[in-house]
Design an enzyme around this catalytic site. Sequence first.
Site, PDB file in Angstrom:
ATOM      1  N   ARG A  73      86.898   0.736  -7.333  1.00  0.00           N
ATOM      2  CA  ARG A  73      86.048   1.893  -7.648  1.00  0.00           C
ATOM      3  C   ARG A  73      85.654   2.135  -9.099  1.00  0.00           C
ATOM      4  NH1 ARG A  73      87.001   7.936  -6.135  1.00  0.00           N
ATOM      5  NH2 ARG A  73      85.038   8.285  -5.678  1.00  0.00           N
ATOM      6  N   HIS A  77      82.216   2.891 -10.611  1.00  0.00           N
ATOM      7  CA  HIS A  77      81.720   4.356 -11.571  1.00  0.00           C
ATOM      8  C   HIS A  77      81.435   3.727 -12.876  1.00  0.00           C
ATOM      9  CE1 HIS A  77      83.716   7.835  -9.052  1.00  0.00           C
ATOM     10  NE2 HIS A  77      83.383   6.793  -8.419  1.00  0.00           N
ATOM     11  N   ASP A  78      82.023   2.863 -13.437  1.00  0.00           N
ATOM     12  CA  ASP A  78      81.462   2.273 -14.596  1.00  0.00           C
ATOM     13  C   ASP A  78      79.965   1.909 -14.537  1.00  0.00           C
ATOM     14  OD1 ASP A  78      81.785   1.719 -17.374  1.00  0.00           O
ATOM     15  OD2 ASP A  78      82.317  -0.385 -16.854  1.00  0.00           O
ATOM     16  N   VAL A  81      77.262   4.504 -13.825  1.00  0.00           N
ATOM     17  CA  VAL A  81      76.576   5.443 -14.887  1.00  0.00           C
ATOM     18  C   VAL A  81      76.461   4.699 -16.346  1.00  0.00           C
ATOM     19  CG1 VAL A  81      77.348   7.641 -15.922  1.00  0.00           C
ATOM     20  CG2 VAL A  81      77.953   7.018 -13.678  1.00  0.00           C
ATOM     21  N   GLY A  83      75.241   1.795 -16.748  1.00  0.00           N
ATOM     22  CA  GLY A  83      75.543   0.324 -16.848  1.00  0.00           C
ATOM     23  C   GLY A  83      77.115  -0.043 -17.087  1.00  0.00           C
ATOM     24  N   ASN A 105      86.562  12.420 -12.030  1.00  0.00           N
ATOM     25  CA  ASN A 105      87.877  11.999 -12.624  1.00  0.00           C
ATOM     26  C   ASN A 105      88.988  12.557 -11.568  1.00  0.00           C
ATOM     27  OD1 ASN A 105      90.144  13.952 -13.627  1.00  0.00           O
ATOM     28  ND2 ASN A 105      89.744  12.630 -15.446  1.00  0.00           N
ATOM     29  N   PRO A 176      76.287   9.002  -6.168  1.00  0.00           N
ATOM     30  CA  PRO A 176      75.838   9.924  -4.919  1.00  0.00           C
ATOM     31  C   PRO A 176      77.052  10.472  -4.414  1.00  0.00           C
ATOM     32  CG  PRO A 176      75.320   7.540  -4.650  1.00  0.00           C
ATOM     33  CD  PRO A 176      76.112   7.657  -5.712  1.00  0.00           C
ATOM     34  N   HIS A 206      84.410  -0.159   0.574  1.00  0.00           N
ATOM     35  CA  HIS A 206      85.210   1.057   1.478  1.00  0.00           C
ATOM     36  C   HIS A 206      86.415   0.298   2.278  1.00  0.00           C
ATOM     37  CE1 HIS A 206      82.179   4.026  -0.224  1.00  0.00           C
ATOM     38  NE2 HIS A 206      83.282   4.057  -0.950  1.00  0.00           N
TER      39      HIS A 206
HETATM   40  C1  HEM Z   1      77.034   4.332  -2.418  1.00  0.00           C
HETATM   41  C2  HEM Z   1      77.589   5.429  -2.740  1.00  0.00           C
HETATM   42  C3  HEM Z   1      79.062   5.707  -2.539  1.00  0.00           C
HETATM   43  C4  HEM Z   1      79.568   6.922  -2.029  1.00  0.00           C
HETATM   44  C5  HEM Z   1      78.751   8.107  -1.610  1.00  0.00           C
HETATM   45  C6  HEM Z   1      81.258   6.840  -2.238  1.00  0.00           C
HETATM   46  C7  HEM Z   1      81.937   7.759  -1.834  1.00  0.00           C
HETATM   47  C8  HEM Z   1      83.286   7.670  -1.950  1.00  0.00           C
HETATM   48  C9  HEM Z   1      84.231   8.783  -1.686  1.00  0.00           C
HETATM   49  C10 HEM Z   1      83.675  10.164  -1.415  1.00  0.00           C
HETATM   50  C11 HEM Z   1      85.429   8.063  -1.933  1.00  0.00           C
HETATM   51  C12 HEM Z   1      86.831   8.975  -1.801  1.00  0.00           C
HETATM   52  C13 HEM Z   1      87.355   9.549  -3.149  1.00  0.00           C
HETATM   53  C14 HEM Z   1      88.544  10.283  -3.023  1.00  0.00           C
HETATM   54  O1  HEM Z   1      88.610  11.160  -2.373  1.00  0.00           O
HETATM   55  O2  HEM Z   1      89.476   9.889  -3.611  1.00  0.00           O
HETATM   56  C15 HEM Z   1      85.391   6.735  -2.397  1.00  0.00           C
HETATM   57  C16 HEM Z   1      86.405   5.946  -2.400  1.00  0.00           C
HETATM   58  C17 HEM Z   1      86.214   4.633  -2.779  1.00  0.00           C
HETATM   59  N1  HEM Z   1      85.015   3.914  -2.926  1.00  0.00           N
HETATM   60 FE1  HEM Z   1      83.312   4.595  -2.872  1.00  0.00          FE
HETATM   61  N2  HEM Z   1      81.324   5.640  -2.688  1.00  0.00           N
HETATM   62  C18 HEM Z   1      80.358   4.862  -2.898  1.00  0.00           C
HETATM   63  C19 HEM Z   1      79.993   3.676  -3.301  1.00  0.00           C
HETATM   64  C20 HEM Z   1      81.228   2.523  -3.570  1.00  0.00           C
HETATM   65  C21 HEM Z   1      80.845   1.191  -4.272  1.00  0.00           C
HETATM   66  C22 HEM Z   1      79.681   0.846  -4.376  1.00  0.00           C
HETATM   67  C23 HEM Z   1      82.218   0.839  -4.235  1.00  0.00           C
HETATM   68  C24 HEM Z   1      82.704  -0.642  -4.729  1.00  0.00           C
HETATM   69  C25 HEM Z   1      82.079  -1.389  -4.260  1.00  0.00           C
HETATM   70  C26 HEM Z   1      83.071   1.860  -3.820  1.00  0.00           C
HETATM   71  C27 HEM Z   1      84.343   1.611  -3.633  1.00  0.00           C
HETATM   72  C28 HEM Z   1      85.339   2.692  -3.266  1.00  0.00           C
HETATM   73  C29 HEM Z   1      86.806   2.565  -3.368  1.00  0.00           C
HETATM   74  C30 HEM Z   1      87.475   1.121  -3.329  1.00  0.00           C
HETATM   75  C31 HEM Z   1      87.146   3.527  -2.815  1.00  0.00           C
HETATM   76  C32 HEM Z   1      88.850   3.776  -2.851  1.00  0.00           C
HETATM   77  C33 HEM Z   1      89.284   4.332  -3.909  1.00  0.00           C
HETATM   78  C34 HEM Z   1      90.859   4.622  -4.102  1.00  0.00           C
HETATM   79  O3  HEM Z   1      91.684   4.082  -2.929  1.00  0.00           O
HETATM   80  O4  HEM Z   1      91.372   5.024  -5.063  1.00  0.00           O
HETATM   81  N3  HEM Z   1      82.469   2.831  -3.399  1.00  0.00           N
HETATM   82  N4  HEM Z   1      83.899   6.278  -2.354  1.00  0.00           N
HETATM   83  C1  LIG Z   2      92.787  10.557 -11.864  1.00  0.00           C
HETATM   84  C2  LIG Z   2      92.681  10.908 -13.340  1.00  0.00           C
HETATM   85  O1  LIG Z   2      92.494  10.103 -14.161  1.00  0.00           O
HETATM   86  N1  LIG Z   2      92.664  12.237 -13.906  1.00  0.00           N
HETATM   87  C3  LIG Z   2      92.744  12.321 -15.170  1.00  0.00           C
HETATM   88  C4  LIG Z   2      91.620  13.600 -15.370  1.00  0.00           C
HETATM   89  O2  LIG Z   2      91.769  14.217 -16.671  1.00  0.00           O
HETATM   90  C5  LIG Z   2      93.005  14.535 -16.998  1.00  0.00           C
HETATM   91  C6  LIG Z   2      93.323  15.369 -18.505  1.00  0.00           C
HETATM   92  O3  LIG Z   2      92.236  15.076 -19.011  1.00  0.00           O
HETATM   93  C7  LIG Z   2      94.331  13.325 -16.806  1.00  0.00           C
HETATM   94  O4  LIG Z   2      95.290  13.718 -17.241  1.00  0.00           O
HETATM   95  C8  LIG Z   2      94.178  12.834 -15.772  1.00  0.00           C
HETATM   96  O5  LIG Z   2      95.035  11.940 -15.563  1.00  0.00           O
END
Ligand code: HEM
Ligand SMILES: CC(=O)N[C@H]1CO[C@H](CO)[C@@H](O)[C@@H]1O
Length: 252
Positions: A73, A77-78, A81, A83, A105, A176, A206
């Site tokens: 993830r 995110h990198d 936003v 590139g 964050n 998004p 996901h």
């Molecule tokens: C395109 C629109 C996308 C939306 C709206 C979206 C949304 C989300 C949301 C809401 C979460 C849960 C965050 C949380 O509550 O901790 C999530 C988690 C995650 N997303 Fe996405 N995502 C998107 C695209 C992607 C893409 C392109 C990737 C990678 C190829 C990705 C990989 C992941 C992964 C691996 C997690 C789990 C993170 C974790 O377990 O720490 N997502 N995403």
């Molecule tokens: C999940 C995460 O990286 N949270 C960071 C958000 O910013 C605070 C303070 O600057 C960090 O301490 C957290 O680790």
Amino acid sequence: MAITAKSFTFLLISSLFLVSCFCTKKTQNTFPIENGLSWTFYDYRCPKAESIIRKQLKKVFKNDIGQAAGLLRLHFHDCFVQGCDGSVLLDGSASGPSEQDAIPNLTLRAKAFEIIDDLRERVHKECGRVVSCADIVAIAARDSVYLSGGPEYDVPLGRRDGLNFATQEATLANLPPPTDNASAILRALAAKNLDATDVVALSGGHTIGISHCASFTGSPLSTRSYHGGNLCRGSQGNLPHRELYEHRCARY
Ligand code: HEM
Ligand SMILES: CC(=O)N[C@H]1CO[C@H](CO)[C@@H](O)[C@@H]1O
Ligand SMILES: *[C@@H]1O[C@H](CO)[C@@H](O)[C@H](O)[C@H]1NC(C)=O
């Protein structure tokens, strides 16, 4: 900024094909890549970069395979936003480690930043500061997919690290929100030159990882549910913002 989200998707998609047709790794290297990237970028400057990262991540995942999701993830995110320029790692970036209250964050794993820092130290110890952080993040995402049971793909290298962190505005404009419906997501990704097939392939990200309840139960301050909400029963109500984010759905 050298690699776009498009080429990342391209790699993801192509790797799926490769797994299904059992092609050799070599064939993959014939795919067109962004200008400035190369399949042999660190061959002389840091030939061990990829093996150092792979070896260390195997250790990390042996201890906690969940970290693979956090690293994948982080790459997303990198790249989305500004590139794939490593700016997600900069203090001050709304996705990065220092913006306390920016939602991205709050849901990126702090541990993912630590793992990247550690990898960077190991790689730089071996070769000096020749390997970019953006490349380390990209390789770590690839290894996360592979080591958690997904397909393997080659990553062309040579990304340059950006010097500017992303503002909260840029971050929110480029990622998004979880409340987006399918048409909104298609539109948002079309703006990055990604088509519906790309969206399906990327959504495969996901397959691994977790979501916090607040990501799909409505705004942090409301109890309104976007997707039914039963999974998060018990975690809603009057919890303060920060606490809501700390409730993982697996507990309910
Ligand atoms: C395109 C629109 C996308 C939306 C709206 C979206 C949304 C989300 C949301 C809401 C979460 C849960 C965050 C949380 O509550 O901790 C999530 C988690 C995650 N997303 Fe996405 N995502 C998107 C695209 C992607 C893409 C392109 C990737 C990678 C190829 C990705 C990989 C992941 C992964 C691996 C997690 C789990 C993170 C974790 O377990 O720490 N997502 N995403
Ligand atoms: C999940 C995460 O990286 N949270 C960071 C958000 O910013 C605070 C303070 O600057 C960090 O301490 C957290 O680790
Ligand atoms: C999707 O969301 C948009 C707003 O972002 C809305 O205008 C549209 O009607 C929604 N489409 C569907 C099919 O719900």
